[in-house]
Design a protein around this motif. Structure first.
Motif, short mmCIF file in Angstrom:
data_model
loop_
_atom_site.label_atom_id
_atom_site.label_comp_id
_atom_site.label_asym_id
_atom_site.label_seq_id
_atom_site.Cartn_x
_atom_site.Cartn_y
_atom_site.Cartn_z
N LYS A 113 35.87 46.77 49.15
CA LYS A 113 36.48 48.03 48.71
C LYS A 113 35.46 49.12 48.39
O LYS A 113 35.72 50.30 48.53
N TYR A 114 34.33 48.72 47.85
CA TYR A 114 33.31 49.70 47.46
C TYR A 114 31.98 48.95 47.36
O TYR A 114 31.94 47.73 47.42
N ARG A 144 33.89 40.27 41.82
CA ARG A 144 34.68 41.35 42.42
C ARG A 144 33.86 42.14 43.45
O ARG A 144 34.42 42.86 44.25
N LEU A 202 35.46 56.56 38.98
CA LEU A 202 36.57 57.52 38.91
C LEU A 202 36.76 58.03 37.49
O LEU A 202 37.55 58.92 37.25
N PHE A 203 36.06 57.43 36.55
CA PHE A 203 36.29 57.81 35.15
C PHE A 203 35.00 57.65 34.34
O PHE A 203 34.09 56.93 34.75
N PRO A 262 41.91 41.85 43.74
CA PRO A 262 40.76 42.78 43.71
C PRO A 262 39.63 42.36 42.77
O PRO A 262 38.49 42.74 43.01
N PRO A 306 42.41 52.42 38.55
CA PRO A 306 41.17 51.64 38.63
C PRO A 306 41.31 50.24 38.03
O PRO A 306 40.67 49.30 38.50
N ASP A 362 32.44 42.31 46.57
CA ASP A 362 32.51 41.50 47.78
C ASP A 362 32.25 42.31 49.04
O ASP A 362 32.38 41.82 50.14
N CYS A 389 43.13 47.90 40.47
CA CYS A 389 42.34 47.78 41.70
C CYS A 389 41.04 47.02 41.44
O CYS A 389 40.23 46.88 42.36
N GLY A 390 40.84 46.61 40.21
CA GLY A 390 39.66 45.79 39.90
C GLY A 390 38.36 46.56 39.88
O GLY A 390 37.29 45.98 40.06
#
Lengths: 398, 479
Positions: free
Chosen positions: A258-259, A253, A42-43, B87, B39, A255, B42-43
């Motif tokens: 989420k992404y 992280r 996102l960045f 997260p 971000p 896992d 949210c990890g």
């Protein structure tokens, strides 16, 4: 052979490529891992923003080995880059292709330094904290450093100046004055030490390169002395412990929720975690995760991890003692001038033993310049002086 | 045999900072799902934690309120475990060098006074929240709470009854609210409590098998759970109904029972280690001193000052010290109006009763004390009638920007000194209230009240009652 994980058609007078450990909004960042295949940040990383502000176009993303802990990029999920059985490094190949000033990449376990060394290129790993790690994939946060690789010391210096500086978004970022000191060139390397135990085990060609660098320095009035300091070779074990522990924590992280990669084979959340990680992570990474997890267990923390933290201080003090008399340490970067696919097949953990030469600067955060196939490790904020000294032998490796 | 219960508490308190502990996201409770996220919390990889200095301020302040030693170098560590609401799969907390250690909290119960030792206070980030949708058979994750700053206050096992636990929690709430570092509302989850409990024969110096009940969120539930667990332990010891094991238990408030969650063998290894991304926080003298200088007067100190220096009754002082917001409002009002008794009366009989009626906590008081002082002064000086004063106060509850003097003028609440007007109104009312006047003349004193009331109404309350009474009785008596 895949060198780019993503490439733009950006055309500019001055172009750089960043490696796949550095997050970009416009291009995916996978850290060489199936786990992050196609991951869009996102960045932008702070270094990307700074490079653009300095007028560089980001031409693409150079592939890396999975989370950049391997020798030269051979553990990338895109496959092992090689030429006739010899390992090649994506960043180095991109530089050799031409058209880019430099590749800016993450030096976690020496892969950038090794790539520069085996390809006769120049690299600078600046003092820890002088270049922001904001927006870099975290692996071994206590020692990894954004580094620059180019064909010459001058180009390295030019790009380093663009990316160094204090960043509020990175809690370990040093002050503006300290960052400025890292890109000053008022100091000069006058006395250089060769630490005997750090030259052990190198092959004949590497020994020749070391001798050539020594000769070039001496010919230009730099005093080169051979000394002994056995503590530096213990840095490897301590660094392997710290790096693996931090890696284990940092990659936990990923896992599949989420992404990133998600296994299709699960019936509950524990299976989702386990199968996603089992399917997406490579062997070297899994080994590091297990090793790191073990060193941090309640049973082993004081026996292993805490000792490694203490070793970090012992090694920093050993360097301090050397720098009381010398401006830099001249050392090999790796034991050989080239590595083959057979080498890494025969010893899967080669990067955890060959980092004998890179771990001392990784664990202490000291600046290191690679040129002519060898390295100069200097005191904090001396990268400007190291790069100037490297110009004396940067052509030796070609 | 007689038994004693040994209880230690781990109390989690959300700090009332505007932003989260390691990013600039809003830390306030109550937004829509995943509206207060970035971000970092949210990890997502690549974001680095930057310590919110205000969190350290509050952590230190809490430590000082609980008489703790403040560690001048305090560090953050990572605690690893997998849970969908976490997260990064690690929580950043303080394991090796917490901000505050070795404190005490004084409590008072029916058995007298007692000092409870505090082992440590550490700062950490909260986790997110799982929302289970039973109809859909899915679970949703809300990361708004992720990285909201918490302190965990760990007591020594110095408590021995539900009554002591309640007194301890109430005292913690009061101290932290006085210091304005936390809301401490169990009903909002901004204060949560883990209860560690064991039972041993009275007089024994050996601790029994300890069980832990996690995430208790009401004092009533805690008291109930302590009673239940104590009975369960004693029953196990005396009658061998079960073998006690060191374990974490879940309290089911509806069933009124505790259930085993996990025992020592199956507990995860948290693999704590120092967070290399957060530099040790070094608290220098200037920082330390500035926090110490910002500490509030304690409730007891206020009580002593109110009763001894300001001459308030013990009852009034006790009412006011219930909340720091009441104290501050009172003190500001007193500074303006100069009459402590009057200011206390307004606070207790007007403001506190309005708050009670509206079911607001005393801490929710938002009236500006200086403005209240001005209002009290207007009434004291006879410029505004008391009844109109109350109307102005009610308006001030709705709109905290109201300035009483201007508001009284704009709304016609200013007393009239025009005796001519009073006489005119009295004459008109007497003319209109023939029956009441006749009654009064016939000896019914009570009739005077209704005439007086009608006059006051015609005057919109803007008349000193004594003046009106004199003019009214004079006029009637002359008839």
């Amino acid at each position: 052979m895949k060198f780019y994980t993503a490439k733009t058609d950006a055309a500019a007078d001055r172009m750089v490529v960043v490696d796949d450990m550095i997050l970009t909004k416009e291009m995916p960042t996978a850290a060489g891992s199936k786990m992050l295949d196609g991951y869009m940040s996102l960045f932008d990383a702070e270094v990307v923003t700074r490079l653009q502000q300095a007028g560089y176009a980001i031409g693409g993303k150079a592939d890396v080995g999975e989370f950049a802990i391997d020798m030269l990029g051979e553990t990338s999920y895109n496959g092992t880059p090689e030429a006739d059985g010899t390992l090649v490094n994506a960043s180095a190949e991109i530089l050799k292709e031409g058209g880019v000033t430099a590749v800016v990449g993450m030096d976690v376990n020496g892969s950038v330094r090794r790539a520069a060394a085996v390809n006769g290129l120049v690299s600078v790993k600046p003092t820890y904290g002088t270049v922001s790690r904001y927006g870099t994939i975290p692996v071994a946060c206590s020692g990894e450093t954004v580094s620059v690789m180019a064909k010459s010391a001058d180009e390295c210096f030019e790009v380093l100046k663009a990316i160094a500086g204090h960043d509020d978004k990175d809690g370990t970022s040093l002050s503006e004055e300290q960052c400025a000191a890292a890109t000053a060139q008022d100091a000069k390397v006058c006395r250089v030490a060769i630490v005997k135990s750090l030259t052990d085990g190198v092959d004949a060609q590497t020994a020749e390169k070391l001798a050539a660098a020594k000769a070039a320095l001496s010919a230009n009035g730099v005093e080169v002395c051979e000394i002994e300091e056995t503590k530096l070779s213990a840095a490897r074990i301590a660094w392997n412990i710290l790096m693996s522990a931090e890696l284990c924590n940092n990659v936990s992280r990923y896992d599949g929720v989420k992404y990133g990669y998600r296994s299709q084979n699960f019936t509950n959340i524990d299976e989702l975690y386990t199968n996603s990680r089992t399917e997406a992570f490579g062997d070297l990474l899994k080994t590091a995760i297990l090793f790191g997890s073990d060193t941090l267990s309640t049973e082993n923390y004081m026996k292993v991890y805490d000792k490694a933290l203490r070793m970090r201080r012992v090694i920093a003090e050993a360097f301090d003692a050397i720098f009381a008399q010398y401006d830099a340490v001249l050392a090999p970067v790796c034991a050989k001038t080239a590595y083959t696919t057979e080498d890494v097949k025969a010893d899967r953990y080669l990067s955890f033993t060959e980092n004998l030469y890179t771990a001392p600067a990784s664990i202490t955060g000291l600046p290191t310049v690679v040129a002519g196939g060898v390295q100069l490790i200097g005191k904090a904020f001396s990268e400007g002086a190291l790069l100037a000294a490297a110009k004396l032998f940067e052509k030796e490796g070609e | 045999m007689r038994y004693e219960t040994v209880i230690g508490l781990e109390v989690h308190v959300e700090l009332a900072t505007k932003s989260k502990i390691f990013c600039s996201c809003n830390a306030k409770y109550g937004a829509g799902p995943n509206e207060h996220v970035c971000p970092a919390c949210c990890g997502m990889p690549g974001m680095l934690p930057v310590v919110n200095k205000r969190v350290v301020d509050y952590g230190m302040k809490a430590g000082m309120m609980l008489n703790c030693h403040i560690n001048r170098t305090t560090t953050f560590d990572k605690k690893s475990y997998y849970y969908p609401d976490l997260p990064c799969a690690y929580q950043t907390t303080q394991w090796f060098a917490p901000v505050a250690v070795n404190g005490t909290v004084e409590i008072e119960t029916s058995k007298g006074k007692k000092s409870v030792r505090i082992k440590q206070i550490h700062m950490e980030e909260d986790a997110g929240k799982l929302v289970h949708d039973i109809a859909e058979d899915t679970t949703h994750v809300d990361f708004n709470r992720t990285s909201v700053p918490l302190i965990e206050i760990v007591s020594q096992p110095d408590l021995s009854s539900a009554e002591e636990v309640e007194a301890y929690l109430e005292r913690l709430k009061m101290l932290l609210r006085y210091a304005k570092v936390a809301e401490c509302a169990m009903e909002h989850g901004t204060m949560r409590c883990d209860v560690n409990l064991s039972v041993r024969p009275e007089g024994s110096d050996k601790l029994g098998v300890r069980t832990e009940m996690k995430n208790m969120n009401s004092i009533e539930a805690i008291k109930h759970a302590i009673e239940y667990e104590t009975a369960r332990h004693i029953d196990a010891i005396e009658n061998g109904t079960e073998v006690l094991v060191q374990e974490t238990r879940r309290w089911d408030d509806i069933k009124g029972k505790s259930f085993a969650m996990r025992n020592k063998e199956t507990a995860g290894d948290y693999r704590y280690f120092p967070d290399p991304n957060v530099m040790p926080v070094v608290i220098d003298d200037a920082w330390f001193d500035s926090i110490q200088a910002s500490l509030p007067e304690l409730p007891e100190e206020k009580f002593a000052r109110y009763t001894e220096e300001l001459g308030l009754s013990e009852y009034d002082a006790t009412q006011l010290i219930k909340s720091i917001a009441l104290c501050e409002c009172f003190e500001a009002a007193y500074a303006v109006c100069g009459n402590a008794k009057d200011a206390a009366n307004w606070m207790i009989s007007e403001i506190m009763s309005i708050l009670n009626k509206r079911q607001m906590t005393y801490d929710m008081l938002s009236i500006n004390g200086t403005a209240l002082g001005e209002l009290i002064k207007l009434v004291m000086d006879g410029k505004v009638g008391r009844a109109n004063g109350k109307k102005i106060l009610a308006a001030m509850f709705e709109d905290t920007t109201i300035e009483p003097v201007a508001y009284a003028e704009a709304n016609g609440y200013v007393m009239s000194n025009d005796t001519g007007l009073v006489e005119k109104v009295v004459k008109e009312v007497i003319a209109a209230e023939e029956k009441a006047v006749a009654d009064y003349k016939g000896g019914k004193e009570k009739a005077l009240m209704s005439i007086f009331g009608r006059c006051m109404k015609e005057l919109k309350g803007n008349c000193d009652p004594q003046t009106l009474r004199t003019i009214l009785t004079d006029t009637l008596n002359k008839m």
